[in-house]
Design a protein around this motif. Structure first.
Motif, short mmCIF file in Angstrom:
data_model
loop_
_atom_site.label_atom_id
_atom_site.label_comp_id
_atom_site.label_asym_id
_atom_site.label_seq_id
_atom_site.Cartn_x
_atom_site.Cartn_y
_atom_site.Cartn_z
N GLU A 237 0.82 -1.22 0.00
CA GLU A 237 0.00 0.00 0.00
C GLU A 237 0.85 1.26 0.00
OE1 GLU A 237 -3.14 0.05 2.84
OE2 GLU A 237 -3.99 -1.84 2.13
N GLN A 238 1.93 1.27 0.76
CA GLN A 238 2.78 2.45 0.78
C GLN A 238 3.42 2.66 -0.59
OE1 GLN A 238 3.08 4.77 3.41
NE2 GLN A 238 3.84 5.87 1.62
N ALA A 239 3.83 1.58 -1.24
CA ALA A 239 4.40 1.70 -2.59
C ALA A 239 3.36 2.26 -3.55
CB ALA A 239 4.89 0.33 -3.07
N TYR A 240 2.12 1.79 -3.41
CA TYR A 240 1.02 2.30 -4.25
C TYR A 240 0.86 3.80 -4.08
CZ TYR A 240 -3.92 3.12 -5.52
OH TYR A 240 -5.08 3.62 -6.05
N TYR A 241 0.80 4.24 -2.85
CA TYR A 241 0.64 5.68 -2.62
C TYR A 241 1.83 6.47 -3.14
CZ TYR A 241 -3.50 5.01 0.33
OH TYR A 241 -4.76 4.72 0.78
N ASN A 242 3.03 5.88 -3.03
CA ASN A 242 4.23 6.59 -3.47
C ASN A 242 4.28 6.80 -4.98
OD1 ASN A 242 5.01 6.66 -0.82
ND2 ASN A 242 6.71 5.22 -1.02
N ILE A 243 3.62 5.93 -5.75
CA ILE A 243 3.72 6.07 -7.21
C ILE A 243 2.51 6.79 -7.83
CG2 ILE A 243 5.26 4.07 -7.44
CD1 ILE A 243 1.65 3.80 -8.67
N ILE A 244 1.56 7.19 -7.02
CA ILE A 244 0.39 7.88 -7.57
C ILE A 244 0.76 9.09 -8.44
CG2 ILE A 244 -1.57 9.34 -6.91
CD1 ILE A 244 -2.33 7.27 -4.85
N PRO A 245 1.78 9.87 -8.07
CA PRO A 245 2.15 11.00 -8.95
C PRO A 245 2.53 10.59 -10.37
CG PRO A 245 3.12 11.30 -6.79
CD PRO A 245 2.54 9.92 -6.79
N LEU A 246 2.94 9.33 -10.57
CA LEU A 246 3.27 8.85 -11.90
C LEU A 246 2.03 8.54 -12.73
CD1 LEU A 246 6.20 6.28 -11.45
CD2 LEU A 246 6.28 8.45 -12.69
N MET A 247 0.90 8.38 -12.07
CA MET A 247 -0.32 7.94 -12.75
C MET A 247 -0.96 9.12 -13.49
SD MET A 247 -0.74 4.66 -11.88
CE MET A 247 -2.50 4.35 -11.93
N LYS A 248 -0.39 9.42 -14.63
CA LYS A 248 -0.87 10.57 -15.40
C LYS A 248 -0.61 10.32 -16.88
CE LYS A 248 3.52 12.96 -14.63
NZ LYS A 248 4.18 14.14 -14.03
N GLU A 249 -1.26 11.11 -17.70
CA GLU A 249 -1.12 10.96 -19.13
C GLU A 249 0.34 11.07 -19.54
OE1 GLU A 249 -3.20 12.36 -23.29
OE2 GLU A 249 -3.86 13.24 -21.39
N GLY A 250 0.77 10.12 -20.40
CA GLY A 250 2.13 10.12 -20.90
C GLY A 250 3.06 9.15 -20.22
N THR A 251 2.71 8.71 -18.99
CA THR A 251 3.52 7.69 -18.31
C THR A 251 3.20 6.33 -18.90
OG1 THR A 251 3.44 8.97 -16.25
CG2 THR A 251 4.11 6.68 -16.08
N SER A 252 4.20 5.48 -19.03
CA SER A 252 3.95 4.14 -19.59
C SER A 252 3.60 3.15 -18.49
CB SER A 252 5.17 3.63 -20.35
OG SER A 252 6.21 3.26 -19.46
N GLU A 253 2.92 2.09 -18.90
CA GLU A 253 2.60 1.00 -17.97
C GLU A 253 3.87 0.44 -17.34
OE1 GLU A 253 -1.20 -0.79 -20.52
OE2 GLU A 253 0.81 -1.66 -20.75
N ARG A 254 4.91 0.29 -18.16
CA ARG A 254 6.16 -0.29 -17.67
C ARG A 254 6.81 0.61 -16.62
NH1 ARG A 254 8.48 -4.02 -20.61
NH2 ARG A 254 7.78 -3.10 -22.60
N GLU A 255 6.74 1.92 -16.81
CA GLU A 255 7.31 2.84 -15.83
C GLU A 255 6.63 2.68 -14.47
OE1 GLU A 255 8.65 6.97 -17.60
OE2 GLU A 255 6.85 6.28 -18.64
N VAL A 256 5.32 2.52 -14.49
CA VAL A 256 4.58 2.34 -13.24
C VAL A 256 4.98 1.02 -12.57
CG1 VAL A 256 2.29 2.05 -12.21
CG2 VAL A 256 2.64 3.73 -14.03
N SER A 257 5.10 -0.05 -13.36
CA SER A 257 5.48 -1.36 -12.83
C SER A 257 6.86 -1.32 -12.18
CB SER A 257 5.45 -2.40 -13.94
OG SER A 257 5.89 -3.66 -13.47
N VAL A 258 7.82 -0.73 -12.90
CA VAL A 258 9.20 -0.65 -12.38
C VAL A 258 9.25 0.19 -11.11
CG1 VAL A 258 11.50 0.25 -12.88
CG2 VAL A 258 10.27 -1.07 -14.62
#
Length: 356
Positions: free
Chosen positions: A147-168
């Protein structure tokens, strides 16, 4: 007496006056607390022996207290010696975790016979399906990391970010937060790919108006977490809202039925019937859930054909979904432990439709 010794004693009590040879690394960890890629655990009527090679000798001698540690040069010589000292003529082994070629080698080199029976597999499975307080604590920690990792990556969840970037980024965050590893290949998919229950992340970019499915989990000291959230990048369509609402209600209805004495197939039926009755028959093709623990998929299966009756201490997922080919999909998943009168969820992240 520590938890590992208690587990070995419980194993002995379930099949008395027999010996057991355990070769599966996760089961060895379950009974000793040591991860070993080439270890063996021999449990006799009066003793337990952990056989390891030189690579694991020092750490085993310093950490393992539930079994006598034997550092071998030749495994079969060491095992035959122990068999002679303990008057072992025959022994149960894990039939589900030994190949035919391995069995032939053991049969040729051992001075005692191996029972061609799955009794040991069944007994260990029966033990592992009920989680004790130590296991609950470790799974809770794995969920907290997730859950903490999920919250930490929320800023990446935006137009233009790739699925792979979110996974990594998720995997990186989980390991920084103390995870041993990820529980499985993380599912971070967007847009029409969310109709794929096990779609894999690629270089596909997030777009405004997309659903984004995150099926994620971490391992902590061997134990897994498993959680799915489907979020929307900006405003969803009316159809997306409708489908999400149906899945959420199916999820909540299934959760509400979780308690000791309920058959797994009954839980699956509750979720499946609700989805089908709301016009989406054929759009939910997997089981409603599965067991979780040292393996990411354990028994019981929360599916149409599973007659397992829930007991206190079992850990299962509840994860119904609707998948519309080439359009989008929604899945919502929590992992829960069965309590005396119901369940307790590991997850704390809200399940209402989140718009990012």
């Amino acid at each position: 007496m520590n938890i590992y010794s208690e587990r070995i004693n419980l194993l002995k009590s379930k099949v008395k006056d027999n010996s057991f040879l355990i070769t599966n690394d996760k089961n060895i960890y379950y009974f000793t607390g040591l991860w070993d890629s080439n270890g063996y655990l021999l449990v006799t009527e009066n003793n337990a022996y952990l056989l390891v090679d030189f690579r694991y000798g020092e750490v085993a001698e310093k950490t393992v207290t539930s079994a006598n540690v034997i550092v071998f040069d030749n495994f079969f010589d060491a095992l035959n010696k122990l068999a002679k000292e303990n008057d072992i003529n025959s022994c149960y082994f894990e039939t589900n975790h030994m190949t035919v070629s391995q069995f032939k080698e053991f049969a040729e080199k051992l001075n005692f016979s191996l029972f061609d029976s799955n009794i040991l597999d069944n007994v260990i499975e029966e033990m592992r399906i009920i989680k004790d307080s130590e296991e609950y604590t470790l799974m809770k920690k794995a969920q907290e990391i997730t859950e903490q990792a999920y919250y930490n990556i929320i800023p990446l969840m935006k137009e233009g970010t790739s699925e792979r970037e979110v996974s990594v980024a998720l995997e990186h965050q989980m390991k920084l937060l103390g995870a041993d590893d990820i529980s499985f290949d993380l599912i971070t998919i967007t847009g029409e790919k969310t109709s794929l229950p096990h779609g894999m992340p690629s270089d596909k970019k997030i777009k405004t108006g997309d659903f984004f499915t995150l099926d994620i989990g971490a391992t902590y000291k061997g134990y897994h977490s498993d959680m799915t959230r489907t979020v929307c990048i900006c405003e969803p369509s009316e159809e997306m809202k409708k489908v999400y609402g149906i899945v959420l209600e199916a999820h909540n209805l299934a959760l509400a039925s979780v308690k000791p004495g309920v058959k797994c197939s009954e839980i699956d039926k509750i979720a499946r019937d609700y989805i089908y009755e709301n016009g989406y028959k054929g759009c939910f093709g997997h089981a409603t859930g599965h067991g979780v623990g040292l393996d990411i998929h354990e028994k019981p299966t929360v599916g149409p054909k599973c007659d397992t009756i829930l007991k206190q201490g079992m850990v299962i997922t509840i994860e119904p979904g609707i998948y519309l080919k080439d359009k989008f999909g929604v899945r919502i998943e929590d992992t829960v432990i069965v309590t005396e009168n119901g369940y307790k969820t590991f997850a704390t992240i809200p399940k209402e439709l989140t718009i990012i």
